[in-house]
Design an enzyme around this catalytic site. Structure first.
Site: not given
Length: 152
Positions: A17, A41, A90, A128
């Site tokens: 990040h 989440k 990514r 994460s």
């Protein structure tokens, strides 16, 4: 003034990040890092804690503002004068998801452009979710999160 927003849950903020923030901040006069609650989440850190982690780990980037928000990103962007959304990628799977979100954003708010920044290869494996799993089991986080985040 060109204002960009880099939205995310940042739970926790990773070195990947930070890489995107540093590079994205060069594209705009002001970069708003916008922390939001992802209802799909279960967060490790509260929104307030994530804001604090981001404030500490981005203080070296002169044109960054850290905020939290709820609601629609397009409405927040327009209300704060942002015309660019910066998203980090990514892998190909990230692109598919983010591409659909960018098209939807363009449909609901044609004035906003989405810019994708490919992560540095040094961080392409970091997520994460993976960091939360490692942390829960006491795994080493060296080089994957800022030192300040690792302490917390």
């Amino acid at each position: 003034m060109r204002i960009g927003i880099c939205p995310g849950s940042f739970d926790p903020v990773t070195n990947g990040h930070i890489d995107i923030f540093e590079r994205g901040s060069k594209l705009v006069d002001k970069l708003i890092i916008a922390v939001f609650e992802n209802p799909t989440k279960k967060p490790l850190f509260t929104m307030k804690e994530r804001e604090e982690l981001l404030l500490e780990t981005t203080k070296h980037i002169h044109n960054v503002e850290v905020v939290s928000f709820q609601g629609l990103l397009n409405e927040y962007a327009i209300a704060h004068g942002a015309t660019i959304i910066i998203r980090g990628l990514r892998a190909l799977s990230d692109f598919e998801y983010e591409f659909q979100r960018a098209l939807l954003m363009k449909k609901v708010e044609p004035k906003i452009e989405t810019v994708f920044i490919m992560t540095s290869t040094n961080y392409s494996y970091i997520s994460s979710t993976g960091i939360r799993e490692l942390a829960c089991f006491g795994g080493k986080l060296d080089g994957m999160v800022p030192a300040y985040v690792e302490k917390n």
